[in-house]
Design a protein around this motif. Structure first.
Motif, PDB file in Angstrom:
ATOM      1  N   ILE A 231       0.882  -1.192  -0.045  1.00 51.03           N
ATOM      2  CA  ILE A 231       0.048  -0.031   0.014  1.00 51.03           C
ATOM      3  C   ILE A 231       0.800   1.200   0.085  1.00 51.03           C
ATOM      4  CG2 ILE A 231      -1.555   1.369   1.388  1.00 51.03           C
ATOM      5  CD1 ILE A 231      -2.736  -1.235   2.456  1.00 51.03           C
ATOM      6  N   PHE A 232       1.787   1.208   0.699  1.00 49.44           N
ATOM      7  CA  PHE A 232       2.824   2.323   1.081  1.00 49.44           C
ATOM      8  C   PHE A 232       3.502   2.444  -0.251  1.00 49.44           C
ATOM      9  CE2 PHE A 232       3.517   0.966   5.284  1.00 49.44           C
ATOM     10  CZ  PHE A 232       2.221   1.187   6.213  1.00 49.44           C
ATOM     11  N   HIS A 233       3.969   1.510  -0.946  1.00 49.78           N
ATOM     12  CA  HIS A 233       4.778   1.380  -2.147  1.00 49.78           C
ATOM     13  C   HIS A 233       3.906   2.046  -3.519  1.00 49.78           C
ATOM     14  CE1 HIS A 233       7.819   0.429  -5.186  1.00 49.78           C
ATOM     15  NE2 HIS A 233       7.323  -0.722  -5.555  1.00 49.78           N
ATOM     16  N   ARG A 234       2.631   1.643  -3.420  1.00 60.82           N
ATOM     17  CA  ARG A 234       1.756   2.323  -4.339  1.00 60.82           C
ATOM     18  C   ARG A 234       1.658   3.722  -4.275  1.00 60.82           C
ATOM     19  NH1 ARG A 234      -0.867  -2.762  -3.736  1.00 60.82           N
ATOM     20  NH2 ARG A 234      -2.428  -1.997  -2.295  1.00 60.82           N
ATOM     21  N   ALA A 235       1.521   4.140  -3.090  1.00 63.40           N
ATOM     22  CA  ALA A 235       1.190   5.467  -2.489  1.00 63.40           C
ATOM     23  C   ALA A 235       2.359   6.412  -2.900  1.00 63.40           C
ATOM     24  CB  ALA A 235       0.689   5.709  -1.353  1.00 63.40           C
ATOM     25  N   LEU A 236       3.675   5.740  -3.056  1.00 61.23           N
ATOM     26  CA  LEU A 236       4.803   6.489  -3.205  1.00 61.23           C
ATOM     27  C   LEU A 236       5.245   6.597  -4.474  1.00 61.23           C
ATOM     28  CD1 LEU A 236       6.553   5.917   0.225  1.00 61.23           C
ATOM     29  CD2 LEU A 236       6.299   8.335  -0.728  1.00 61.23           C
ATOM     30  N   PRO A 237       5.128   7.486  -5.360  1.00 58.28           N
ATOM     31  CA  PRO A 237       5.812   7.245  -6.659  1.00 58.28           C
ATOM     32  C   PRO A 237       7.161   7.102  -6.801  1.00 58.28           C
ATOM     33  CG  PRO A 237       3.889   9.263  -6.731  1.00 58.28           C
ATOM     34  CD  PRO A 237       4.346   8.662  -5.273  1.00 58.28           C
ATOM     35  N   GLY A 238       7.819   6.035  -7.590  1.00 58.91           N
ATOM     36  CA  GLY A 238       9.146   6.148  -7.896  1.00 58.91           C
ATOM     37  C   GLY A 238       9.963   5.364  -6.331  1.00 58.91           C
ATOM     38  N   SER A 239       9.106   5.146  -5.505  1.00 58.42           N
ATOM     39  CA  SER A 239       9.783   4.464  -4.115  1.00 58.42           C
ATOM     40  C   SER A 239      10.161   3.104  -4.498  1.00 58.42           C
ATOM     41  CB  SER A 239       8.909   4.504  -3.167  1.00 58.42           C
ATOM     42  OG  SER A 239       7.521   3.634  -3.522  1.00 58.42           O
ATOM     43  N   GLU A 240      11.157   2.552  -3.756  1.00 56.27           N
ATOM     44  CA  GLU A 240      11.689   1.293  -3.824  1.00 56.27           C
ATOM     45  C   GLU A 240      11.153   0.327  -2.514  1.00 56.27           C
ATOM     46  OE1 GLU A 240      15.871   0.863  -4.768  1.00 56.27           O
ATOM     47  OE2 GLU A 240      15.956   2.824  -5.369  1.00 56.27           O
ATOM     48  N   LEU A 241      11.086  -0.903  -2.834  1.00 53.61           N
ATOM     49  CA  LEU A 241      10.406  -1.846  -1.911  1.00 53.61           C
ATOM     50  C   LEU A 241      11.365  -2.939  -1.812  1.00 53.61           C
ATOM     51  CD1 LEU A 241       8.157  -2.606   0.273  1.00 53.61           C
ATOM     52  CD2 LEU A 241       7.068  -3.495  -1.907  1.00 53.61           C
ATOM     53  N   VAL A 242      11.720  -3.331  -0.429  1.00 57.41           N
ATOM     54  CA  VAL A 242      12.450  -4.493  -0.131  1.00 57.41           C
ATOM     55  C   VAL A 242      11.669  -5.226   0.875  1.00 57.41           C
ATOM     56  CG1 VAL A 242      14.735  -5.423   0.861  1.00 57.41           C
ATOM     57  CG2 VAL A 242      14.822  -3.577  -0.990  1.00 57.41           C
ATOM     58  N   ILE A 243      11.317  -6.637   0.811  1.00 58.98           N
ATOM     59  CA  ILE A 243      10.627  -7.316   1.745  1.00 58.98           C
ATOM     60  C   ILE A 243      11.665  -8.342   2.230  1.00 58.98           C
ATOM     61  CG2 ILE A 243       9.012  -8.911   2.528  1.00 58.98           C
ATOM     62  CD1 ILE A 243       7.927  -6.037   2.156  1.00 58.98           C
ATOM     63  N   LEU A 244      12.007  -8.406   3.551  1.00 61.10           N
ATOM     64  CA  LEU A 244      13.227  -9.410   4.163  1.00 61.10           C
ATOM     65  C   LEU A 244      12.338 -10.504   4.557  1.00 61.10           C
ATOM     66  CD1 LEU A 244      15.518  -6.788   5.837  1.00 61.10           C
ATOM     67  CD2 LEU A 244      15.724  -7.684   3.649  1.00 61.10           C
ATOM     68  N   ALA A 245      13.011 -11.879   4.142  1.00 64.47           N
ATOM     69  CA  ALA A 245      12.244 -13.121   4.432  1.00 64.47           C
ATOM     70  C   ALA A 245      12.778 -13.645   6.056  1.00 64.47           C
ATOM     71  CB  ALA A 245      12.846 -14.055   3.538  1.00 64.47           C
ATOM     72  N   GLU A 246      11.764 -14.151   6.734  1.00 64.61           N
ATOM     73  CA  GLU A 246      12.014 -14.588   7.898  1.00 64.61           C
ATOM     74  C   GLU A 246      12.395 -13.565   9.066  1.00 64.61           C
ATOM     75  OE1 GLU A 246      13.999 -18.382   8.836  1.00 64.61           O
ATOM     76  OE2 GLU A 246      14.017 -19.007   6.686  1.00 64.61           O
ATOM     77  N   CYS A 247      11.398 -12.526   8.719  1.00 64.15           N
ATOM     78  CA  CYS A 247      12.075 -11.100   9.475  1.00 64.15           C
ATOM     79  C   CYS A 247      10.737 -10.586  10.265  1.00 64.15           C
ATOM     80  CB  CYS A 247      12.530 -10.116   8.674  1.00 64.15           C
ATOM     81  SG  CYS A 247      13.482  -8.638   9.220  1.00 64.15           S
ATOM     82  N   GLY A 248      10.797  -9.896  11.431  1.00 64.70           N
ATOM     83  CA  GLY A 248       9.803  -9.404  12.064  1.00 64.70           C
ATOM     84  C   GLY A 248       9.798  -7.933  11.904  1.00 64.70           C
ATOM     85  N   HIS A 249       9.564  -7.381  13.015  1.00 67.83           N
ATOM     86  CA  HIS A 249       9.387  -5.795  13.103  1.00 67.83           C
ATOM     87  C   HIS A 249      10.664  -5.057  13.352  1.00 67.83           C
ATOM     88  CE1 HIS A 249       6.876  -2.235  13.411  1.00 67.83           C
ATOM     89  NE2 HIS A 249       7.420  -1.946  14.744  1.00 67.83           N
ATOM     90  N   ALA A 250      11.840  -5.750  13.401  1.00 73.38           N
ATOM     91  CA  ALA A 250      13.032  -5.309  13.993  1.00 73.38           C
ATOM     92  C   ALA A 250      14.121  -5.569  12.836  1.00 73.38           C
ATOM     93  CB  ALA A 250      13.466  -5.574  15.244  1.00 73.38           C
ATOM     94  N   ALA A 251      13.878  -5.444  11.816  1.00 68.20           N
ATOM     95  CA  ALA A 251      14.704  -5.697  10.650  1.00 68.20           C
ATOM     96  C   ALA A 251      16.085  -5.448  10.644  1.00 68.20           C
ATOM     97  CB  ALA A 251      14.272  -5.254   9.300  1.00 68.20           C
ATOM     98  N   GLN A 252      16.474  -3.861  11.321  1.00 62.64           N
ATOM     99  CA  GLN A 252      17.694  -3.595  11.425  1.00 62.64           C
ATOM    100  C   GLN A 252      18.571  -4.529  12.319  1.00 62.64           C
ATOM    101  OE1 GLN A 252      15.292  -2.283  12.983  1.00 62.64           O
ATOM    102  NE2 GLN A 252      15.797  -1.837  15.235  1.00 62.64           N
ATOM    103  N   TRP A 253      17.875  -5.194  13.407  1.00 64.99           N
ATOM    104  CA  TRP A 253      18.256  -5.810  14.400  1.00 64.99           C
ATOM    105  C   TRP A 253      18.221  -7.527  14.018  1.00 64.99           C
ATOM    106  CZ3 TRP A 253      20.961  -4.740  18.698  1.00 64.99           C
ATOM    107  CH2 TRP A 253      21.178  -5.713  19.570  1.00 64.99           C
ATOM    108  N   GLU A 254      17.366  -7.655  13.270  1.00 65.84           N
ATOM    109  CA  GLU A 254      17.211  -9.246  13.170  1.00 65.84           C
ATOM    110  C   GLU A 254      17.943  -9.596  11.661  1.00 65.84           C
ATOM    111  OE1 GLU A 254      13.065 -10.753  13.057  1.00 65.84           O
ATOM    112  OE2 GLU A 254      12.594  -9.097  13.955  1.00 65.84           O
ATOM    113  N   GLN A 255      18.070  -8.791  10.870  1.00 62.95           N
ATOM    114  CA  GLN A 255      18.785  -9.467   9.568  1.00 62.95           C
ATOM    115  C   GLN A 255      19.604  -7.971   9.123  1.00 62.95           C
ATOM    116  OE1 GLN A 255      17.271 -11.300   6.583  1.00 62.95           O
ATOM    117  NE2 GLN A 255      15.734 -12.232   7.633  1.00 62.95           N
ATOM    118  N   PRO A 256      20.802  -7.419   9.853  1.00 65.09           N
ATOM    119  CA  PRO A 256      21.489  -6.501   9.787  1.00 65.09           C
ATOM    120  C   PRO A 256      22.309  -6.371   8.386  1.00 65.09           C
ATOM    121  CG  PRO A 256      22.532  -7.805  11.406  1.00 65.09           C
ATOM    122  CD  PRO A 256      21.122  -8.433  11.429  1.00 65.09           C
TER     123      PRO A 256
END
Length: 269
Positions: A231-256
């Motif tokens: 939803i955010f990606h569609r609302a932000l023209p030109g934005s980039e989207l990365v979804i990290l696998a096996e990752c919760g709400h703390a991506a910077q900590w879980e998959q640094p």
């Protein structure tokens, strides 16, 4: 993904100087690696403080950036104030204090909400922006209903590590989970203050962001799963989207490693 990928040791930090940055009615604890590189300001989650960036600080500094992180009011080192103030105005005061005309912003969870509220009001002060693991604080009624439907009654009272840290990480890295919990417990010594926003944050406002934006989500994030980030990606023209696998709400900590690689590649474009 192997369990080893979820047990990455923190790299050694680079030297940084601590400061108390004055804001109306109080001050903010902030560290700054210094240097002549482009500035990037790290904005912590609601469960965090300036101390949660051990996986990012040395990597970003090693890539040539001047890295700063601070605690918002009522978080570690930044005392609560009689008037909680406006988080975006505090960020402006911090940039002015250091004489930084323009900075990249990296916000996680609640920190991402502060980042894009700031970017709406002061777009000339923002280079590139990374918004990670966040529900964006959108005020659209239909989005608010969708977001609320994802979490059962009583979710806010559930243990922090259950709400914030993904099950794969908790299973593979109990030591890292304990370290995350220690930082969470130290982050807010009293009652957390809710600060004012400068703007109405809705889907239409997302579309007004003109700077390059990278969105990073986790596929096991209980707050904002991948369909919400789309939803955010569609609302932000030109934005980039990365979804990290096996990752919760703390991506910077879980998959640094994956998180940092995506951030550095984006900042360098």
């Amino acid at each position: 993904m192997s369990d080893a990928a979820l047990r990455q040791p923190q790299p050694a930090p680079v030297p940084a100087q601590m400061h108390q940055v004055p804001v109306p009615g109080g001050s903010l604890a902030c560290w700054d690696t210094g240097g002549d590189g482009p500035a990037i300001v790290l904005l912590h989650p609601g469960t965090g403080s300036h101390a949660v960036w051990g996986y990012q600080q040395p990597v970003l500094a090693g890539a040539g950036y001047r890295v700063l992180a601070y605690s918002r009011r009522s978080h570690m080192g930044s005392p609560a104030t009689e008037d909680p103030g406006c988080a975006a105005e505090d960020l402006l005061a911090l940039l002015d204090h250091f004489g930084i005309a323009r900075a990249h912003l990296l916000g996680c969870a609640a920190g991402a909400i502060v980042a894009w509220d700031f970017a709406l009001s002061f777009p000339d002060r923002v280079g590139r922006m990374v918004l990670a693991c966040t529900h964006m604080g959108l005020e659209d009624p239909d989005y608010a209903a969708l977001s609320a439907s994802l979490r059962p009654k009583g979710f806010a009272e559930m243990p922090g590590h259950f709400r914030e840290v993904g099950p794969s990480y908790r299973a593979a890295n109990p030591e890292g989970t304990a370290a995350w919990l220690a930082l969470e417990h130290a982050a807010i010594p009293g009652k957390r203050q809710e600060q004012r926003r400068m703007n109405r944050l809705d889907v239409a406002a997302l579309g007004r962001l003109a700077m390059p934006v990278l969105l990073i989500g986790g596929d096991a994030d209980l707050w904002a799963p991948p369909p919400v980030f789309r939803i955010f990606h569609r609302a932000l023209p030109g934005s980039e989207l990365v979804i990290l696998a096996e990752c919760g709400h703390a991506a910077q900590w879980e998959q640094p490693e994956a998180f940092n690689s995506a951030v550095i590649a984006f900042l360098g474009r």
